[in-house]
Design an enzyme around this catalytic site. Sequence first.
Site: not given
Ligand code: ADQ
Length: 473
Positions: A364, A156
């Site tokens: 990311d 991921h």
């Molecule tokens: P993350 O590093 O967690 O994921 P991201 O892809 O942005 O990063 O996903 C975060 C998720 O958490 C989003 O769905 C967001 O809505 C949710 N989220 C964030 N803050 C929140 C809050 N305060 N309340 C509720 N929900 C919240 C890892 C990798 C990424 C990759 C994903 C998926 O680091 O690069 O995109 O996995 O493969």
Amino acid sequence: MARLVIVSNRVASPKERAAKAGGLAVALREALSQRGGLWFGWSGETEVNPPEAPKVFRSGRVTYALLDLDPEDQRAHYAGYANGTLWPLCHYRLGLLTFRRADWEGYRRVNEHFARALLPLLKPDDMIWVHDYHFIPLAAELRKLGFAGRIGYFHHIPWPTPEVYLSLPSHAALVDDLSHYDLVGLQTENDVRALLTYISSEIRGWIAPGGTVGLKDRRFRVAAYPIGIDADAFVKDAVKSVGSEEERRLNESLAGRDLAVGVDRLDYSKGLPGKFAAFGELLRSYPEHRSKVTMMQVAPLSRSEVAEYQALRRELEELGGAINGEFAEFDWVPLRYLNRPFQRATLAAIYRRARVGVVTPLRDGMNLVAKEYIAAQDPENPGVLVLSRFAGAADELKGSLLVNPYDIEGMAAAMDRALIMPLEERRERWRTNMEKVETNTIHHWCQRFIDELTTVTDQFGPAGETWGHARPQ
Ligand code: ADQ
């Protein structure tokens, strides 16, 4: 149809509601319940001398199997090798990387323990899909125990270029582990190129056209599967938020001002100090926006037991306090900073109200927040996404204002441009982005990976076939 077995560190419990569990967990659960399947992972519990067998229970067509871990092994695996070594390595933060042999051994021990506990639950024609950097050696351990069925892996987070990857003392062993999978999925073509270049130039692997790799006597395929979101669910939540009590409260609190929004786990890969500095720079260099725009940064705490994360939290509190101290008026606080999680519907309402989405990670894998922000916009009056060129999402979301997250003044200029952008340009840019978000959803992603894993070994051809030693482009 083969039964699907999913392995991930944390397993979303069957009771977790869709609004809370996150798109990935929901999509995996859907894939499992459609075909019937097993979800295997850590129970979240530690115990000295943990039982060899997982706790197993069923919910609908899905069986859950959750394994306890020894506390020292769990630390070496999770905080040690996975998050102290692999996470900084894959996010190009070599200054934060620690490598301890004891952590590497603990990481392998946990993978061995997982393999031993999983094996008795497997049928020979099961298809296993392993998620993320916590479990790279799992296929090798399962093969040692005699499992010969299909196993796929999805990474991921980014895969670093060879120059960076070579800093890992266990670099060759880890890629040797990858070669026990049949299919290795990465987020972007850049990640694929980085891994294939390492394989062909550093460890004498063979790359056939189409991404099939030969290493020693093993063959596997490496390809890009950019992850998506449940776009329909976000659109529905965002549309539903119109006229809601939450929307009313948000609007009232903004008193007609524009909103810029950031939503990131509190993690050093997300570039939060640079984002705060860029917002400060916007107010300093473009004073016409003072009192006219509010920035909201939602940053739920993450891995807060780790020292680097505690230091980052203190740094952001200081930076945020300094911005508000310098620019606030008696009736306007420029930066709202919240360390708490929200329901998906609330996030959708906030995204929709925001004229600018600011997503500026230093690195990311994909960044799903960028896609969620796009899905939540009002097509008639959409906001603008300011997006780091180092997020995987930048490959697809070409309608964004792409920025270099190390360039504070450049990010401030992009925020200014987003705030004053004419409606016609905003619509055009949004349409370009939304087309990608709608076509490559989390459901497509899941289906594509599973379809490919189902047939991948047929593409390897008969043993003894001559392979070209092709270098990746
Ligand atoms: P993350 O590093 O967690 O994921 P991201 O892809 O942005 O990063 O996903 C975060 C998720 O958490 C989003 O769905 C967001 O809505 C949710 N989220 C964030 N803050 C929140 C809050 N305060 N309340 C509720 N929900 C919240 C890892 C990798 C990424 C990759 C994903 C998926 O680091 O690069 O995109 O996995 O493969």
